[in-house]
Design an enzyme around this catalytic site. Structure first.
Site, mmCIF file in Angstrom:
data_model
loop_
_atom_site.group_PDB
_atom_site.id
_atom_site.type_symbol
_atom_site.label_atom_id
_atom_site.label_comp_id
_atom_site.label_asym_id
_atom_site.label_seq_id
_atom_site.Cartn_x
_atom_site.Cartn_y
_atom_site.Cartn_z
ATOM 1 N N HIS A 107 0.833 -1.205 0.000
ATOM 2 C CA HIS A 107 0.000 0.000 0.000
ATOM 3 C C HIS A 107 0.869 1.258 0.000
ATOM 4 O O HIS A 107 2.059 1.214 0.316
ATOM 5 C CB HIS A 107 -0.923 0.026 1.224
ATOM 6 N N ASP A 109 0.565 5.025 1.894
ATOM 7 C CA ASP A 109 -0.178 5.508 3.058
ATOM 8 C C ASP A 109 -1.286 6.496 2.678
ATOM 9 O O ASP A 109 -1.060 7.462 1.935
ATOM 10 C CB ASP A 109 0.779 6.194 4.052
ATOM 11 N N HIS A 263 4.672 0.183 0.224
ATOM 12 C CA HIS A 263 5.425 -0.589 1.210
ATOM 13 C C HIS A 263 4.551 -1.697 1.791
ATOM 14 O O HIS A 263 3.339 -1.731 1.599
ATOM 15 C CB HIS A 263 6.006 0.315 2.303
ATOM 16 N N ARG A 278 5.200 6.938 13.679
ATOM 17 C CA ARG A 278 5.228 7.518 12.339
ATOM 18 C C ARG A 278 4.771 8.972 12.375
ATOM 19 O O ARG A 278 3.738 9.271 12.971
ATOM 20 C CB ARG A 278 4.303 6.714 11.419
#
Ligand SMILES: [Fe+2]
Length: 317
Positions: A107, A109, A263, A278
């Site tokens: 995917h 983000d 990723h 994150r």
């Protein structure tokens, strides 16, 4: 540069960039990340990031929520996740093994909103004794590697992305209660966004395939035709030569260009704890090869998060 290692100018003499893979990934050494880096050092990091798509830093154990965010501000404007509450009440998002959502799907983000993040900065706090690696794929080289008729086809397509998909089907081994709770939070607002399948990168001008697991279908197609085309393009993104795999250590930081990558978090560390943080940096609204921008289909606008501004709230193309 002909060498795989490049040495920085005098004011940042310790900074080196060492490629990890031929198409994606580089380790940057000689930098202590934080909000106090010189503009010259930040420019070098940004250049290496745009060229290599994902960059890795070892030994950044000194970072905490505050300095992680302060460093992020040197790359742009930190944004909150549109639905998932932050770990610190500000921008830092928890990527922890103890909730129901694992990112073991390829995917990009937050692509279920139009102006999804430009960069994600991921900091490793607790890393399992084995497994839990992350893979990244270069969506620009994936596009370049397509035969010309497939590039032309991709240029002409748009796809609908959503955060509302079948979580249970993706995580059959997850604890049902944890999964249900995670899905309720993640989809507390259900987003539908139409993006071009090929995005022209706003900084490099490169063309990137814009797909990943938030895609529901190719616009104008249904069922088998859509799935067949998605599988075809995705298979070019996931080719091993087009990826890099990172074996995390506590204190590592990875920064990726979320406009040029997908990723995948490998879910193979059994019950061991894995804890990362994150910080994401605001992006702009994607534009396709034909000049058409992405559009939010629903809701009418991205709602405000509990703190700051939401990823995807930007309306600048
Ligand atoms: Fe992710």
């Amino acid at each position: 540069m002909s060498s795989a290692t490049t040495t920085a100018p005098a004011d940042t003499s310790a900074l080196t960039v060492q490629k990890v893979g031929g198409r994606i990934g580089a380790v940057i050494s000689g930098v202590r990340l934080g909000g106090d880096l010189s503009p010259g050092t930040v420019a070098q990091i940004r250049t290496a990031l745009l060229a290599n798509k994902v960059v890795f830093f070892r030994g950044q154990d000194h970072l905490d929520e505050e300095s992680h965010e302060a460093f992020g501000k040197l790359l742009g404007t930190p944004v909150a996740h549109p639905t998932v509450p932050s770990a610190d009440g500000r921008y830092s998002l928890g990527i922890d093994s103890d909730h129901g959502g694992r990112a073991n799907q390829w995917h990009t983000d937050v692509t279920f909103v139009p102006a999804y993040p430009a960069f994600s900065i991921l900091r490793a706090i607790v890393i399992p004794p084995y497994g839990g690696n992350t893979l990244w794929a270069n969506t620009a080289t994936a596009y370049e590697g397509l035969p010309e008729p497939l590039r032309a086809l991709a240029d002409s397509l748009r796809a609908v992305h959503s955060n509302d998909y079948d979580y249970a089907a993706l995580r059959p081994q997850a604890v049902p209660e944890a999964l249900k709770q995670y899905k309720e939070v993640f989809t507390s607002t259900k987003f539908l966004t139409e993006h071009p399948v090929v995005r022209v990168h706003p900084e490099t001008g490169e063309r990137n395939l814009l797909l990943g697991n938030f895609v529901q279908r190719i616009a104008g197609l249904t069922g088998k035709d859509s799935r067949t085309l998605l599988d075809l393009f995705q298979s070019h993104i996931e080719r091993p030569e087009n990826t890099v795999r990172w074996q995390w250590q506590a204190g590592d930081v990875a920064i990726w260009d979320n406009r040029a990558t997908q990723h995948y978090g490998v879910d193979d560390s059994d019950a061991h704890e894995r804890k990362l943080r994150r910080v994401t940096i605001d992006g702009d609204v994607p534009v396709g090869v034909d000049g058409r921008s992405s559009t939010l289909i629903s809701p009418e606008e991205v709602p405000d998060p509990s703190f700051g501004i939401a990823s995807g709230a930007s309306t600048a193309a």
